[in-house]
Motif scaffolding. Sequence first.
Motif, PDB file in Angstrom:
ATOM      1  N   ASP A  74      -2.377  23.967 -13.776  1.00 32.83           N
ATOM      2  CA  ASP A  74      -1.084  24.638 -13.339  1.00 32.83           C
ATOM      3  C   ASP A  74      -0.761  23.707 -12.093  1.00 32.83           C
ATOM      4  O   ASP A  74      -1.543  23.791 -11.234  1.00 32.83           O
ATOM      5  CB  ASP A  74      -1.393  26.010 -12.686  1.00 32.83           C
ATOM      6  CG  ASP A  74      -0.376  26.711 -12.154  1.00 32.83           C
ATOM      7  OD1 ASP A  74      -0.182  27.992 -12.116  1.00 32.83           O
ATOM      8  OD2 ASP A  74       0.697  26.073 -11.648  1.00 32.83           O
ATOM      9  N   VAL A  75       0.228  22.805 -12.475  1.00 35.30           N
ATOM     10  CA  VAL A  75       0.676  21.896 -11.449  1.00 35.30           C
ATOM     11  C   VAL A  75       0.763  22.469  -9.966  1.00 35.30           C
ATOM     12  O   VAL A  75       0.312  21.752  -9.035  1.00 35.30           O
ATOM     13  CB  VAL A  75       1.798  21.042 -11.870  1.00 35.30           C
ATOM     14  CG1 VAL A  75       2.198  19.909 -10.741  1.00 35.30           C
ATOM     15  CG2 VAL A  75       1.585  20.506 -13.091  1.00 35.30           C
ATOM     16  N   ASN A  76       1.364  23.531  -9.867  1.00 35.85           N
ATOM     17  CA  ASN A  76       1.691  24.166  -8.429  1.00 35.85           C
ATOM     18  C   ASN A  76       0.185  24.337  -7.776  1.00 35.85           C
ATOM     19  O   ASN A  76       0.125  24.201  -6.656  1.00 35.85           O
ATOM     20  CB  ASN A  76       2.455  25.413  -8.624  1.00 35.85           C
ATOM     21  CG  ASN A  76       3.948  25.206  -8.979  1.00 35.85           C
ATOM     22  OD1 ASN A  76       4.301  24.110  -9.004  1.00 35.85           O
ATOM     23  ND2 ASN A  76       4.640  26.023  -9.385  1.00 35.85           N
TER      24      ASN A  76
ATOM     25  N   ASP B 293      -3.906  22.677  -3.741  1.00 38.68           N
ATOM     26  CA  ASP B 293      -5.328  22.281  -3.383  1.00 38.68           C
ATOM     27  C   ASP B 293      -5.225  21.095  -2.617  1.00 38.68           C
ATOM     28  O   ASP B 293      -5.899  20.703  -1.573  1.00 38.68           O
ATOM     29  CB  ASP B 293      -6.165  21.873  -4.862  1.00 38.68           C
ATOM     30  CG  ASP B 293      -6.545  23.361  -5.344  1.00 38.68           C
ATOM     31  OD1 ASP B 293      -6.974  23.211  -6.383  1.00 38.68           O
ATOM     32  OD2 ASP B 293      -6.046  24.397  -4.537  1.00 38.68           O
ATOM     33  N   VAL B 294      -4.336  19.995  -3.174  1.00 39.77           N
ATOM     34  CA  VAL B 294      -4.160  18.627  -2.262  1.00 39.77           C
ATOM     35  C   VAL B 294      -3.511  18.996  -0.939  1.00 39.77           C
ATOM     36  O   VAL B 294      -4.184  18.330  -0.095  1.00 39.77           O
ATOM     37  CB  VAL B 294      -3.299  17.872  -3.251  1.00 39.77           C
ATOM     38  CG1 VAL B 294      -3.241  16.493  -2.475  1.00 39.77           C
ATOM     39  CG2 VAL B 294      -3.806  17.720  -4.529  1.00 39.77           C
ATOM     40  N   ILE B 295      -2.758  19.894  -1.025  1.00 37.32           N
ATOM     41  CA  ILE B 295      -2.162  20.120   0.489  1.00 37.32           C
ATOM     42  C   ILE B 295      -3.185  20.605   1.300  1.00 37.32           C
ATOM     43  O   ILE B 295      -3.289  20.355   2.493  1.00 37.32           O
ATOM     44  CB  ILE B 295      -0.979  21.100   0.371  1.00 37.32           C
ATOM     45  CG1 ILE B 295       0.218  20.478  -0.399  1.00 37.32           C
ATOM     46  CG2 ILE B 295      -0.535  21.752   1.683  1.00 37.32           C
ATOM     47  CD1 ILE B 295       1.330  21.495  -0.753  1.00 37.32           C
TER      48      ILE B 295
ATOM     49  N   VAL C  34      -3.193  11.483  -7.701  1.00 42.66           N
ATOM     50  CA  VAL C  34      -1.712  10.673  -7.515  1.00 42.66           C
ATOM     51  C   VAL C  34      -1.060  11.353  -6.478  1.00 42.66           C
ATOM     52  O   VAL C  34      -0.390  10.951  -5.634  1.00 42.66           O
ATOM     53  CB  VAL C  34      -0.942  11.025  -9.110  1.00 42.66           C
ATOM     54  CG1 VAL C  34       0.515  10.580  -8.943  1.00 42.66           C
ATOM     55  CG2 VAL C  34      -1.762  10.153  -9.979  1.00 42.66           C
ATOM     56  N   ILE C  35      -1.071  12.626  -6.672  1.00 37.44           N
ATOM     57  CA  ILE C  35      -0.310  13.481  -5.569  1.00 37.44           C
ATOM     58  C   ILE C  35      -0.747  13.095  -4.193  1.00 37.44           C
ATOM     59  O   ILE C  35       0.016  12.940  -3.222  1.00 37.44           O
ATOM     60  CB  ILE C  35      -0.421  15.132  -5.803  1.00 37.44           C
ATOM     61  CG1 ILE C  35       0.132  15.437  -7.183  1.00 37.44           C
ATOM     62  CG2 ILE C  35       0.215  15.773  -4.893  1.00 37.44           C
ATOM     63  CD1 ILE C  35      -0.598  16.656  -7.767  1.00 37.44           C
ATOM     64  N   LEU C  36      -2.175  13.029  -3.885  1.00 35.59           N
ATOM     65  CA  LEU C  36      -2.627  12.834  -2.615  1.00 35.59           C
ATOM     66  C   LEU C  36      -2.364  11.294  -2.161  1.00 35.59           C
ATOM     67  O   LEU C  36      -1.611  11.010  -1.062  1.00 35.59           O
ATOM     68  CB  LEU C  36      -4.027  12.929  -2.693  1.00 35.59           C
ATOM     69  CG  LEU C  36      -4.669  12.458  -1.319  1.00 35.59           C
ATOM     70  CD1 LEU C  36      -4.405  13.656  -0.347  1.00 35.59           C
ATOM     71  CD2 LEU C  36      -6.160  12.671  -1.374  1.00 35.59           C
ATOM     72  N   ASN C  37      -2.137  10.501  -3.190  1.00 31.89           N
ATOM     73  CA  ASN C  37      -1.653   8.933  -2.863  1.00 31.89           C
ATOM     74  C   ASN C  37      -0.173   9.033  -2.441  1.00 31.89           C
ATOM     75  O   ASN C  37       0.059   8.269  -1.360  1.00 31.89           O
ATOM     76  CB  ASN C  37      -1.782   8.216  -3.968  1.00 31.89           C
ATOM     77  CG  ASN C  37      -2.819   7.092  -3.785  1.00 31.89           C
ATOM     78  OD1 ASN C  37      -2.810   6.409  -2.994  1.00 31.89           O
ATOM     79  ND2 ASN C  37      -3.780   6.993  -4.868  1.00 31.89           N
ATOM     80  N   LEU C  38       0.721   9.600  -2.994  1.00 33.30           N
ATOM     81  CA  LEU C  38       2.000   9.504  -2.696  1.00 33.30           C
ATOM     82  C   LEU C  38       2.274  10.287  -1.390  1.00 33.30           C
ATOM     83  O   LEU C  38       3.278   9.857  -0.642  1.00 33.30           O
ATOM     84  CB  LEU C  38       2.798  10.638  -3.893  1.00 33.30           C
ATOM     85  CG  LEU C  38       2.875   9.884  -5.214  1.00 33.30           C
ATOM     86  CD1 LEU C  38       3.593  10.624  -6.335  1.00 33.30           C
ATOM     87  CD2 LEU C  38       3.196   8.410  -5.293  1.00 33.30           C
ATOM     88  N   ILE C  39       1.467  11.290  -1.246  1.00 30.29           N
ATOM     89  CA  ILE C  39       1.536  12.194   0.236  1.00 30.29           C
ATOM     90  C   ILE C  39       1.255  11.229   1.251  1.00 30.29           C
ATOM     91  O   ILE C  39       1.618  11.045   2.288  1.00 30.29           O
ATOM     92  CB  ILE C  39       0.712  13.448   0.194  1.00 30.29           C
ATOM     93  CG1 ILE C  39       1.356  14.331  -0.761  1.00 30.29           C
ATOM     94  CG2 ILE C  39       0.323  13.837   1.572  1.00 30.29           C
ATOM     95  CD1 ILE C  39       0.418  15.552  -0.723  1.00 30.29           C
TER      96      ILE C  39
END
Length: 381
Positions: free
Chosen positions: A217-219, A224-226, A261-266
């Motif tokens: 679930d992408v959300n 979790d990354v947030i 990926v998400i963490l890197n973009l953040i």
Amino acid sequence: MALRESEARFRTFVDHATDMFMLHDDDGRVLDVNRNACESLGYRRDELIGVTALFFDLEMDEASWRINRERLKAGDIATLESHYRRKDGSVFPVEVRMREFCEGGQRQIISLSRDITERKRTAEIFREMQAELTRANRAAAMGQVTASVTHELSQPITAMLCNAEAALNWLGSLSPNVERAQRALASIVADAKRGGEIIGWIRSLIKRTPARKESIDVNVAIQDVITIARSELFKRSVLLQTDLAPGLPLVEGYRVQLQQVILNLILNAIEAMDCLDEGRRELRISTAADDSNGVVVAVRDNGPGFDAAMVDRLFEPFYTTKPDGIGMGLSICHSIIEAHGGRLWAGANEPRGAVFQFNLRPEQGDPRRDQQCGGAQSNWS
Ligand code: ADP
């Protein structure tokens, strides 16, 4: 007599409790407090009795208040986190548990408050350690990849340089030897191909992972990354806004990789906004269903953005504009998203800044995936 004795016993018990006990009337006025409450707040008992909100330093929003009041009215325990202000002005965090009851026809509220300074500090240290670990992991992973790329590529590059110099010599001499120059140039082509193969091999290494694919679930993955990135966002005064669409299809993939990926973009967005004044750094993370009923994730910042002519170079290995950058982050992100059958792309944010987006296919067999596919054009390329 027995009643008075039991009351006295209760009082002794309450006075020795390590939490702050308070009794309030229906309007929140303090009717009684225990010793710990007086000591923790720095007031005498008679200073606290009869007052309302003397020590409350509330940050609670209207909605939380309403929910808690409703819980109390329904006879449930209401639990909230807040802050109390001591007589000397210092503020400390507390967890408050409250319950309403009726005494002689009067509604009263008993509250038990616990100082959670230590718990908060531990949580903060834990979050910092997580962020540190993430940074360290990232740096270590980048370091390893860089070391292996450098090592593997240095040989063909040296050979290409030698052959290029040789070709120049053969062509530049008084009687040019075209045949030998051609051979040197052919060697350069072969070495360049080898360099390309090495990069391909490293890419496949990055893609290869022993982890199991799972339904994601992408959300939830983003939340979790947030959590991990929150202390970093706070420290760098970045305001985070999330706009996560409900009911998105599940995607199939490697959770940790997608989270990387998400963490890197953040982290890239945070770094890009470092040049802005505090209070103007805004990060927005959104998700939506796309035309093919897959999921699109967008990470937007209002930093300086990038030169539109450079958009394709951003994803090249070692492309960086940062003095201490490695330039592998986006390239790895690109490989990961590609390995998941999606696409990662960059653009300009409105009115300023950058937006990085990627899409992911819906999981095969997800009941939500066929709902709106119809004849929509596929975005997968
Ligand atoms: P690194 O950040 O280590 O230099 P990346 O691959 O993560 O490597 O990024 C490559 C380059 O892309 C960065 O150096 C920067 O020039 C550009 N870039 C990445 N994210 C952003 C962003 N949010 N805003 C502006 N430029 C960015």
